[in-house]
Design a protein around this motif. Structure first.
Motif, mmCIF file in Angstrom:
data_model
loop_
_atom_site.group_PDB
_atom_site.id
_atom_site.type_symbol
_atom_site.label_atom_id
_atom_site.label_comp_id
_atom_site.label_asym_id
_atom_site.label_seq_id
_atom_site.Cartn_x
_atom_site.Cartn_y
_atom_site.Cartn_z
ATOM 1 N N CYS A 94 0.881 -1.177 0.000
ATOM 2 C CA CYS A 94 0.000 0.000 0.000
ATOM 3 C C CYS A 94 0.910 1.216 0.000
ATOM 4 C CB CYS A 94 -0.906 -0.018 1.230
ATOM 5 S SG CYS A 94 -1.746 1.555 1.588
ATOM 6 N N PRO A 95 0.536 2.280 -0.720
ATOM 7 C CA PRO A 95 1.430 3.438 -0.798
ATOM 8 C C PRO A 95 1.670 4.118 0.534
ATOM 9 C CG PRO A 95 -0.743 3.975 -1.669
ATOM 10 C CD PRO A 95 -0.697 2.484 -1.502
ATOM 11 N N SER A 96 0.745 3.975 1.494
ATOM 12 C CA SER A 96 0.877 4.671 2.773
ATOM 13 C C SER A 96 1.551 3.835 3.851
ATOM 14 C CB SER A 96 -0.506 5.121 3.268
ATOM 15 O OG SER A 96 -1.079 6.040 2.373
ATOM 16 N N LEU A 97 1.823 2.577 3.572
ATOM 17 C CA LEU A 97 2.499 1.750 4.568
ATOM 18 C C LEU A 97 3.891 2.293 4.869
ATOM 19 C CD1 LEU A 97 1.513 -1.836 3.400
ATOM 20 C CD2 LEU A 97 0.958 -0.822 5.619
ATOM 21 N N GLN A 98 4.298 2.155 6.108
ATOM 22 C CA GLN A 98 5.619 2.599 6.523
ATOM 23 C C GLN A 98 6.688 1.856 5.712
ATOM 24 O OE1 GLN A 98 3.038 1.782 8.373
ATOM 25 N NE2 GLN A 98 2.711 3.385 9.877
ATOM 26 N N SER A 99 7.675 2.596 5.227
ATOM 27 C CA SER A 99 8.663 2.002 4.318
ATOM 28 C C SER A 99 9.492 0.906 4.969
ATOM 29 C CB SER A 99 9.588 3.094 3.767
ATOM 30 O OG SER A 99 8.867 4.025 2.999
ATOM 31 N N ALA A 100 10.070 1.192 6.133
ATOM 32 C CA ALA A 100 11.041 0.267 6.718
ATOM 33 C C ALA A 100 10.488 -1.143 6.917
ATOM 34 C CB ALA A 100 11.565 0.833 8.033
ATOM 35 N N PRO A 101 9.308 -1.335 7.510
ATOM 36 C CA PRO A 101 8.838 -2.709 7.731
ATOM 37 C C PRO A 101 8.097 -3.334 6.551
ATOM 38 C CG PRO A 101 7.426 -1.174 8.904
ATOM 39 C CD PRO A 101 8.489 -0.357 8.264
ATOM 40 N N TYR A 102 7.718 -2.527 5.538
ATOM 41 C CA TYR A 102 6.795 -3.064 4.545
ATOM 42 C C TYR A 102 7.312 -3.073 3.106
ATOM 43 C CZ TYR A 102 3.297 -2.913 8.252
ATOM 44 O OH TYR A 102 2.603 -3.118 9.416
ATOM 45 N N VAL A 103 8.458 -2.464 2.817
ATOM 46 C CA VAL A 103 9.013 -2.582 1.468
ATOM 47 C C VAL A 103 9.549 -3.998 1.294
ATOM 48 C CG1 VAL A 103 10.882 -1.857 -0.060
ATOM 49 C CG2 VAL A 103 9.509 -0.133 1.112
ATOM 50 N N GLY A 104 9.053 -4.679 0.261
ATOM 51 C CA GLY A 104 9.398 -6.087 0.069
ATOM 52 C C GLY A 104 10.434 -6.358 -0.993
ATOM 53 N N GLY A 105 10.930 -5.323 -1.623
ATOM 54 C CA GLY A 105 11.929 -5.504 -2.672
ATOM 55 C C GLY A 105 11.975 -4.276 -3.549
ATOM 56 N N PRO A 160 7.233 -11.542 1.705
ATOM 57 C CA PRO A 160 6.296 -11.625 2.834
ATOM 58 C C PRO A 160 5.795 -10.253 3.277
ATOM 59 C CG PRO A 160 8.550 -12.100 3.534
ATOM 60 C CD PRO A 160 8.569 -12.073 2.047
ATOM 61 N N GLN A 161 6.576 -9.211 3.029
ATOM 62 C CA GLN A 161 6.144 -7.867 3.432
ATOM 63 C C GLN A 161 4.890 -7.427 2.677
ATOM 64 O OE1 GLN A 161 9.202 -8.771 2.508
ATOM 65 N NE2 GLN A 161 10.778 -7.762 3.728
ATOM 66 N N THR A 193 -2.604 2.839 9.411
ATOM 67 C CA THR A 193 -3.076 3.717 10.483
ATOM 68 C C THR A 193 -2.853 3.076 11.842
ATOM 69 O OG1 THR A 193 -4.717 4.710 9.013
ATOM 70 C CG2 THR A 193 -5.074 4.961 11.380
ATOM 71 N N ALA A 194 -3.219 1.795 11.970
ATOM 72 C CA ALA A 194 -2.987 1.101 13.234
ATOM 73 C C ALA A 194 -1.505 1.090 13.588
ATOM 74 C CB ALA A 194 -3.525 -0.327 13.142
ATOM 75 N N HIS A 195 -0.650 0.810 12.595
ATOM 76 C CA HIS A 195 0.792 0.760 12.833
ATOM 77 C C HIS A 195 1.318 2.139 13.233
ATOM 78 C CE1 HIS A 195 4.785 -1.303 11.682
ATOM 79 N NE2 HIS A 195 5.078 -0.174 12.301
ATOM 80 N N SER A 196 0.779 3.193 12.613
ATOM 81 C CA SER A 196 1.279 4.537 12.900
ATOM 82 C C SER A 196 0.951 4.984 14.322
ATOM 83 C CB SER A 196 0.699 5.545 11.899
ATOM 84 O OG SER A 196 -0.681 5.763 12.112
ATOM 85 N N VAL A 197 -0.055 4.370 14.924
ATOM 86 C CA VAL A 197 -0.438 4.738 16.290
ATOM 87 C C VAL A 197 0.208 3.816 17.321
ATOM 88 C CG1 VAL A 197 -2.370 5.013 17.893
ATOM 89 C CG2 VAL A 197 -2.642 5.704 15.503
ATOM 90 N N LEU A 198 0.086 2.502 17.122
ATOM 91 C CA LEU A 198 0.459 1.539 18.156
ATOM 92 C C LEU A 198 1.646 0.654 17.781
ATOM 93 C CD1 LEU A 198 -3.136 0.523 19.306
ATOM 94 C CD2 LEU A 198 -1.576 2.169 20.367
ATOM 95 N N GLY A 199 2.295 0.926 16.640
ATOM 96 C CA GLY A 199 3.535 0.240 16.312
ATOM 97 C C GLY A 199 3.392 -1.068 15.580
ATOM 98 N N ARG A 200 2.182 -1.541 15.371
ATOM 99 C CA ARG A 200 1.934 -2.745 14.585
ATOM 100 C C ARG A 200 0.448 -2.791 14.237
ATOM 101 N NH1 ARG A 200 0.547 -7.531 18.187
ATOM 102 N NH2 ARG A 200 0.502 -6.757 20.344
ATOM 103 N N PRO A 201 0.096 -3.477 13.152
ATOM 104 C CA PRO A 201 -1.314 -3.545 12.783
ATOM 105 C C PRO A 201 -2.082 -4.523 13.670
ATOM 106 C CG PRO A 201 0.004 -4.836 11.260
ATOM 107 C CD PRO A 201 0.972 -4.156 12.190
ATOM 108 N N THR A 220 12.027 10.348 8.675
ATOM 109 C CA THR A 220 12.258 9.826 7.328
ATOM 110 C C THR A 220 10.915 9.647 6.612
ATOM 111 O OG1 THR A 220 12.220 7.567 8.205
ATOM 112 C CG2 THR A 220 14.371 8.633 7.988
ATOM 113 N N PRO A 221 10.926 9.524 5.264
ATOM 114 C CA PRO A 221 9.660 9.349 4.551
ATOM 115 C C PRO A 221 8.871 8.145 5.049
ATOM 116 C CG PRO A 221 11.416 9.888 3.012
ATOM 117 C CD PRO A 221 12.071 9.656 4.343
ATOM 118 N N PHE A 222 7.579 8.321 5.205
ATOM 119 C CA PHE A 222 6.662 7.269 5.645
ATOM 120 C C PHE A 222 7.104 6.631 6.960
ATOM 121 C CE2 PHE A 222 5.857 7.383 1.025
ATOM 122 C CZ PHE A 222 4.491 7.650 1.054
#
Length: 423
Positions: A283-294, A309-310, A342-350, A381-383
């Motif tokens: 998703c374009p709004s997902l945080q980059s560090a944990p969710y970029v898969g390649g 898997p990301q 949104t959940a991750h941005s508030v509480l650190g994980r979905p 940093t971005p996202f």
């Protein structure tokens, strides 16, 4: 049914199919002619190593092979990429709908005509309130006027127009009067989403709506949607607005006869995000560090989509992956915790999302509400995002930010961009 209605209907129908990137949001560049105070990507200057035009055209071919139906080009400002028009033409030539989401500052009459000639399916201009509110959020005097002029120029050139708004404490009272202005400008649709604590918005927690405020905001949006139907305008909620309150069917349905509802986060199922340097996430709004898969420079796009898997986390999510209130919710198996970023941005994980209309209403019936309180700042940093604590308190507890003036809601951060802009 309008062409935009048909696109929305096709997008909704993909949930019945095998996962593929039906809807792609592609950040062509992080260069921007704004430095918005709520920008999740902290846009302003280009990323290191952004894709060249030739590389981007190769990505178009890969998207076509994967069956992409629509690509929304974003930034920064997408038109600041040297190959912008060539990419629009390439998408159109491959049978992929090409859309633009823009702040509108650089939309000249000539560019609007070129976009129409290139086959742009529609353009969404971001307008975040009435003039003073919008210009404050966009950190630029005259931004509102430029955005409205962009709508006029695009429409005159024959490009269907829409608008979108990031909703927060500064601008939510502008909703109703802003709708009247946008209706007069001839928009076909309007997307309303919540400002989440992502990027620069994470630096401004006072700007954010508190979860309990959904009990006021969501019914107002539903009433506007009902009104908009009579005007021939489609109002759509962003993926982080809802869920499962009395207005859910009205909010999610395109046509009045539909019975649609939220069906879980589609990141990595039927949605893909591509960052300007070639990073791929679900998703374009997902945080980059944990969710970029390649990265498309290192691996074929199909391989990233199928095997990273990301990107696949929502394809295998079950109720057992949820936690907190969301784990016990009667809508858990359908909702799956609402919007992941949104959940991750508030509480650190979905998996546990306090921005839920049903949740706010349920707590209110018990005389309670939830308040998010900053705990750990975002790194800059971005996202990116920080971390918040969730406080449960009486529904009538004092609101510490109720009377903050506008300049405090978007107070200027001391963190500088690489370009030297202070936002």
């Amino acid at each position: 049914m309008t062409e935009r209605d048909s696109r929305d209907r096709r997008r909704l129908n993909v949930v019945r199919e095998r996962p593929f990137p039906a809807y792609v949001v592609w950040e062509l560049t992080l260069r921007c002619d704004h430095a918005c105070t709520h920008c999740g990507s902290r846009a302003g200057v280009a990323r290191d190593g952004e894709l060249s035009t030739d590389e981007a055209l190769g990505v178009v071919d890969q998207l076509a092979a994967l069956g992409a139906r629509e690509v929304a080009l974003i930034g920064g400002e997408a038109y600041l990429h040297d190959g912008f028009l060539a990419i629009v033409r390439a998408l159109t030539a491959r049978g992929i709908g090409a859309a633009l989401v823009t702040g509108g500052r650089g939309i000249t009459d000539e560019l609007a005509r070129e976009l129409a000639s290139a086959g742009l399916t529609h353009a969404g201009v971001s307008i975040d309130g009435l003039p003073a509110t919008h210009d404050r959020m966009r950190n630029l005097r005259g931004s509102w006027g430029a955005a409205m002029t962009a709508l006029d120029r695009l429409r005159a050139a024959g490009v269907p127009t829409s608008s979108n708004i990031n909703l927060n404490r500064l601008n939510h009272r502008d909703l109703e009067p802003l709708y009247e202005l946008l209706r007069a400008r001839g928009i076909g649709s309007w997307q309303i989403q919540l400002t989440a604590p992502l990027g620069r918005a994470a630096d401004r927690p006072e700007l954010l709506l508190q979860p309990w405020e959904l009990t006021d905001v969501v019914p107002r949006i539903a009433a506007l949607k009902q009104r908009a139907r009579t005007d021939g305008i489609v109002i759509t909620p962003g993926n982080n607005l809802g869920y499962f309150g009395p207005e859910e069917t009205l909010l999610r349905s395109v046509a009045e006869t539909d019975r649609d509802h939220w069906q879980g986060c589609q990141a990595g199922r039927f949605v893909m995000g591509i960052e300007a340097d070639g990073g791929v996430k679900g998703c374009p709004s997902l945080q980059s560090a944990p969710y970029v898969g390649g990265n498309v420079r290192a691996r074929p796009l199909a391989e990233i989509w199928d095997h990273a898997p990301q990107l696949a986390f929502t394809r295998h999510r079950t109720v057992d992956d949820l936690w907190g209130f969301c784990r016990t919710c009667p809508f858990a198996a359908t909702c799956m915790g609402g919007c992941s970023f949104t959940a991750h941005s508030v509480l650190g994980r979905p998996g546990n999302n306090p921005y839920c209309h049903y949740r706010a209403r349920t707590l209110a019936k018990q005389g309670l509400r939830e308040r998010i309180v900053p705990a750990t700042p975002a790194p800059g940093t971005p996202f990116d995002c920080g971390l918040f604590e969730l406080v449960v308190e009486p529904l009538d507890a004092p609101d510490p930010h109720a009377d903050l003036p506008a300049e405090r809601l978007v107070q200027i951060s001391r963190r500088s961009l690489r370009s030297g802009q202070r936002v």
